[in-house]
Each structure stands twice: as C-alpha cells, then as structure tokens.
Design a protein around this motif. Structure first.
Motif, PDB file in Angstrom:
ATOM      1  N   GLU A 268      -3.271  -4.366  -6.886  1.00 43.96           N
ATOM      2  CA  GLU A 268      -3.099  -3.230  -5.980  1.00 43.96           C
ATOM      3  C   GLU A 268      -2.769  -3.674  -4.571  1.00 43.96           C
ATOM      4  O   GLU A 268      -2.289  -2.885  -3.768  1.00 43.96           O
ATOM      5  N   TRP A 269      -2.999  -4.943  -4.262  1.00 41.89           N
ATOM      6  CA  TRP A 269      -2.650  -5.510  -2.960  1.00 41.89           C
ATOM      7  C   TRP A 269      -1.155  -5.838  -2.859  1.00 41.89           C
ATOM      8  O   TRP A 269      -0.646  -6.097  -1.768  1.00 41.89           O
ATOM      9  N   ASP A 270      -0.451  -5.844  -3.986  1.00 45.45           N
ATOM     10  CA  ASP A 270       0.950  -6.287  -4.063  1.00 45.45           C
ATOM     11  C   ASP A 270       1.882  -5.087  -3.920  1.00 45.45           C
ATOM     12  O   ASP A 270       1.963  -4.241  -4.810  1.00 45.45           O
ATOM     13  N   GLN A 271       2.602  -5.023  -2.807  1.00 43.29           N
ATOM     14  CA  GLN A 271       3.505  -3.904  -2.540  1.00 43.29           C
ATOM     15  C   GLN A 271       4.978  -4.300  -2.642  1.00 43.29           C
ATOM     16  O   GLN A 271       5.851  -3.513  -2.269  1.00 43.29           O
ATOM     17  N   SER A 272       5.259  -5.493  -3.161  1.00 41.21           N
ATOM     18  CA  SER A 272       6.653  -5.968  -3.113  1.00 41.21           C
ATOM     19  C   SER A 272       7.259  -6.332  -4.461  1.00 41.21           C
ATOM     20  O   SER A 272       8.478  -6.204  -4.639  1.00 41.21           O
ATOM     21  N   THR A 273       6.482  -6.769  -5.421  1.00 40.89           N
ATOM     22  CA  THR A 273       7.050  -7.235  -6.692  1.00 40.89           C
ATOM     23  C   THR A 273       7.677  -6.076  -7.455  1.00 40.89           C
ATOM     24  O   THR A 273       7.035  -5.049  -7.695  1.00 40.89           O
ATOM     25  N   LYS A 274       8.940  -6.262  -7.858  1.00 38.64           N
ATOM     26  CA  LYS A 274       9.659  -5.260  -8.638  1.00 38.64           C
ATOM     27  C   LYS A 274      10.341  -5.945  -9.819  1.00 38.64           C
ATOM     28  O   LYS A 274      11.180  -6.802  -9.641  1.00 38.64           O
ATOM     29  N   GLY A 275       9.954  -5.547 -11.023  1.00 33.76           N
ATOM     30  CA  GLY A 275      10.525  -6.148 -12.217  1.00 33.76           C
ATOM     31  C   GLY A 275      11.882  -5.553 -12.564  1.00 33.76           C
ATOM     32  O   GLY A 275      12.132  -4.367 -12.357  1.00 33.76           O
TER      33      GLY A 275
END
Length: 530
Positions: A268-275
């Motif tokens: 929930e801390w990750d706002q950037s990873t996009k698969g």
C-alpha cells in the motif's frame, strides 16, 4: 366383346392412375430434394437453423454449421488450451513430485565488488539503487540454477518469476521496498493503531507506554498467487505476472494503464509500480494462441464457469511495524498454546487480543497490507496444513500460506531488517545512518561533539534547523554519499545482503545429509542468510 373392352378400359385406367401416382411421388421427392438442397446450402453458410425434409415429408429443424461451431466455441474456443481438469491433474502431479510449495529453481545472481552481493542462490543486493533487491540475472549471472529466473511451485502451480517491475535484459526482476523509517510513524501495541505524524518531533511527543515510534523494523517479502477470470478485467498478463515490467511480449504491444495501479503495487506504500498487460478482447485468435498454448502463462478453461482462468501472481512487500513477525513459520507452542498465535500472520501480542493481521489481495485493486482485528476471519493469511501436537505446531506444505474461503495462496521469500533515516548513535539509535550536525558549528559522527555524545533517541531524528540546535544532517542516503555509520552498512536506502533473512524454501526433494553439509559450509564461511 363388350366385356373384353371394359376390362381393357379398366386396365388402362389403372395404368393411368399408377402413372399419376408415380408423377405425384416423383414431384414430392423432387420438391423435397430441392428443398433439402437449399437447406444444405443455408446449413453451410447461415446462422440459426434450417429445416431438412425426410422421405416421408416430415420436417426436422437442424442447427447450421456456423451455429454448431459457435456452440463448440462457447464451450472452449481454443481446444489447445488446458481444461481445468487437466490443469488440476498437473497440480496434483507436482505436489507428488516436489517436497512442497517453494522454489524449484533459484535463478541466477551476480557478485561484483561491493555493489552486488549474493544472498544464497539467485538473490542479490543492488546497493546503488535505492530500496531495491534483485532476483534473476541474465547474461553474466552465476549459480546452480539452469534458468536465469526463479521458478516457484505454489500449491502445485509453477510460476516463472521473470520481468517483475523490470524491463532490463540484465536485472530481470526488481523487488521494491518502502522507504526506511524516518521517525514519523508510531504503533500502539495496545490498540493496533498505526499513526503517521507530521514530523518526528510530533511523533516522539505522542509516545506512551504502548505507543512507540517505529525506528527499527523488518519488511516481509512473499509471493502471492490466485486464480482469476480473464474476462473480469478483460486483461491477460505474460506469465500471469501482474507486475510485468516490459511493454512488449513476442511482438504483442502491452500497456500499463488497463487496471488501477494498486493491482500491481508491491504494497500500500507503493504508488508507482504499474504492470504491463494486454486487453484480451482486442487480441486476434493468433495472438490469443500465444498465451493459451504456452503452459508458462498458467491459463486453463473452466467448463462450469465457461471462462478462461489465469493463475496470477505478484510479489508483496509489507512494511513491518517492528522487528517481530508472528506465525511466519512453524513455532513451538507449548501446552495449551493458542493455534492462532502460530497459524495467523502479523504483528501483535496474542495475550492482549490485538493484532495487525496480514491481508490477502488477490484480484482486488483496493486493499490494506495489514488490518487491526481481535479475531481472524477468512480474509486473513494463515499457515497451511498444521498438525497440532501436545507441544508443537508444524507445517506440512513447506510454509504455504493460504486464505480460507478464497483461492489465494502464498509462499515466503524474505525478511529484511531495515536501517533508519536518523543519525547514528551506538546507544540511542544503532540503526541510524545519518551524521549529526550542530547548526552553524560542526557536522560529523556521533563522537565528534559533546552534544552528539549526550543526545537522545528522539534528537537523532530531528533535523537541526536553527542556529545552535543539534540533530541529524541531511545525509545517510545513497545520493548523499555521506554516512554516520562506522561499518559497511552506510546508507538507509541501500539494502545489503547482511540485512536479508532468506525465507525461501527448496521445493525439491533433497538428500538430508547433503543439505546439512551444504548448510554447515555456508555457516562456517559466513554466507548463510537463512
């Protein structure tokens, strides 16, 4: 003569009648043949049904060829893809083949000076990139594994861990971590409440007997696996990897904006990873066959649901609330010990009845990594297949975690001890990386000034912003190139091999004596990481 004439006339009439009957029969047969000929043409070219006429003139509605094909395709449009029964049979076979859930192949790693250090096989530090660990090394990788990438068996499903949050031909998998503790977050063990404060000063001022600032923590890494209908999001992912980092797969263009970002996030801390994936309904039959015909994508057809199912995975990294994770492996319970303490995964003190439980995500795009609860429910990870004896609780399936009531499973990967962003002090803040500064006077290590030597735990996290104040300098990071630590663990945002406790379990059946010998050799050489 009149009698003979009558008989002749009668015979002629009979011949005439028979001829007319034959003409009528021929006409009916001709009409039936003509009708059937047209029906057969329509049967080959049209949708719906046609009427075929039998020799008795009876009509029979018959589905056309196109309709029959559509009906067959509605059952399974691509017969070359595995059925659910076939897929489940393979899973059962693997459960017999392997010792349990875990790593079938470790993947390759690299060791180069102080930049890359191996964590056992296939796992290595990458200390020039902030908050990152690596798995899978192409080209220049080394190790005992045949493939460069790890292969993991999760409840009988094989996952190829490749291109996770990475499109690099060399570093094929990148595992991201949240920033190191900065002294602004508190955890109250009595209530399970986690609070993010405006700054470190406010956080330390809020401390009570049970509410403490988090200055040391361990982050938990695991691989989560679940079954999901492709049609639900109309997206398919290479390898089932929802964190796939490349924008192309075998000539098929992929996009990373098809699903909400949280679906691909490590935490929930990750706002950037996009698969990266591709919209299933836009693919041609040939492009669909690329995914359906290769078992590594883990797609099967469920005839009951009349749907394609893909078994998907993501790596999750849960930001710890401290250094103690409960229930992550088999634990000694003692007589009368509660099974919850050993079976359910999270932070807390069971004697108080307050825990922060580790939450599954699966197909969800909105989620929490941890949730406060006094009792577990079916949406919480637990260690699978326990046998509760009089004194111990043990695992049957190599640490497999599962969620009751949902088709979500997971296997552990690592626990990572984090340093922090405060100034280093051997007594007050041994996990700190920053240097100290007395504004407008001096900056340096903890022993260079009396104010630093006699500082406090809280002061180590305050920035010195006024003339004469003492506190941390803006340093201790990879980018700053400055550290207040005397050892090799220089920067708070670098993750070093020595910080990693390897939780990966070998799924292969091994010789116990050889395993013991190898482990002892690593322990003596100082390379054993769990």
């Amino acid at each position: 003569m009149s009698t003979e004439l009558n008989n002749a006339v009668t015979a002629l009439q009979n011949v005439t009648d028979k001829h007319e009957q034959l003409n009528a029969q021929y006409k009916g047969t001709h009409d039936a043949l003509a009708s059937n000929a047209k029906a057969m043409t329509d049967w080959q070219t049209q949708a719906g049904t046609v009427e075929l006429t039998d020799q008795n003139g009876n009509k029979h509605p018959t589905p056309t060829l196109k309709t029959l094909v559509e009906q067959a395709q509605s059952v399974n449009p691509h017969p070359d893809v595995m059925s659910k029964a076939q897929f489940d049979a393979l899973r059962q076979m693997r459960k017999q083949q392997y010792a349990g859930s875990g790593f079938v192949e470790w993947g390759k790693h690299i060791e180069v000076s102080n930049i890359h250090k191996a964590v056992n096989e296939g796992f290595y530090s990458h200390i020039t990139t902030p908050n990152m660990l690596r798995m899978a090394r192409e080209s220049d990788g080394t190790g005992i594994s045949t493939p460069s990438f790890p292969i993991v068996s999760v409840d009988g499903v094989l996952h190829k861990m490749d291109r996770i949050a990475s499109d690099s031909e060399f570093n094929r998998t990148g595992i991201k971590f949240p920033p190191a503790p900065d002294g602004t977050k508190t955890y109250d063990s009595a209530t399970g409440t986690v609070t993010e404060h405006s700054d470190a000063e406010v956080a330390f001022a809020s401390e009570t007997e049970t509410n403490k600032v988090i200055t040391s923590r361990k982050d938990l890494v695991f691989l989560e696996s679940w079954h999901e209908k492709i049609a639900d999001k109309d997206v398919v992912y290479p390898l089932g990897n929802v964190q796939y980092g490349a924008s192309n797969y075998q000539g098929i263009t992929l996009l990373n904006n098809l699903v909400a970002q949280g679906y691909s996030a490590f935490g929930e801390w990750d706002q950037s990873t996009k698969g990266y994936g591709v919209k299933w309904s836009t693919l041609t039959d040939e492009q669909k066959a690329v995914f359906l015909s290769e078992p590594e994508h883990n797609i099967y057809f469920d005839p009951k649901a009349k749907a394609y199912i893909q078994v998907r995975y993501r790596v999750r990294v849960i930001e710890g609330l401290g250094d103690d994770w409960q229930g992550r492996s088999s634990l000694s319970g003692g007589a009368g010990a509660s099974p919850y303490k050993s079976r359910y995964l999270g932070h807390g003190d069971f004697s108080t009845g307050v825990w922060q439980w580790m939450q599954p995500r699966g197909s969800d795009v909105d989620y929490q990594d941890l949730t406060s609860s006094t009792l577990p429910d079916q949406k919480i990870f637990q260690s699978a297949n326990f046998h509760a004896g009089s004194n111990t609780v043990t695992l049957d399936d190599s640490g497999l975690w599962r969620v009751l009531g949902r088709d979500i499973t997971a296997v552990p990967v690592a626990l990572v001890q984090r340093l922090n962003q405060g100034a280093y002090h051997p007594s007050y803040n041994p996990m700190g990386c920053d240097r100290w500064i007395k504004q407008d006077v001096i900056a340096g290590e903890w022993y260079t000034h009396t104010d630093f030597i006699n500082a406090s735990r809280s002061t180590a996290f305050f920035e010195a912003i006024q003339s004469g104040e003492s506190g941390k300098q803006r340093a201790g990071s990879i980018g700053s190139g400055l550290t207040g630590r005397p050892d090799q663990y220089k920067y708070h945002d670098a993750i070093y091999a020595g910080q990693v406790e390897d939780l990966r379990l070998n799924a292969n059946k091994l010789d116990v004596n050889q395993l013991r010998e190898d482990t002892m050799h690593k322990a003596v050489s100082g390379t054993l990481r769990g």
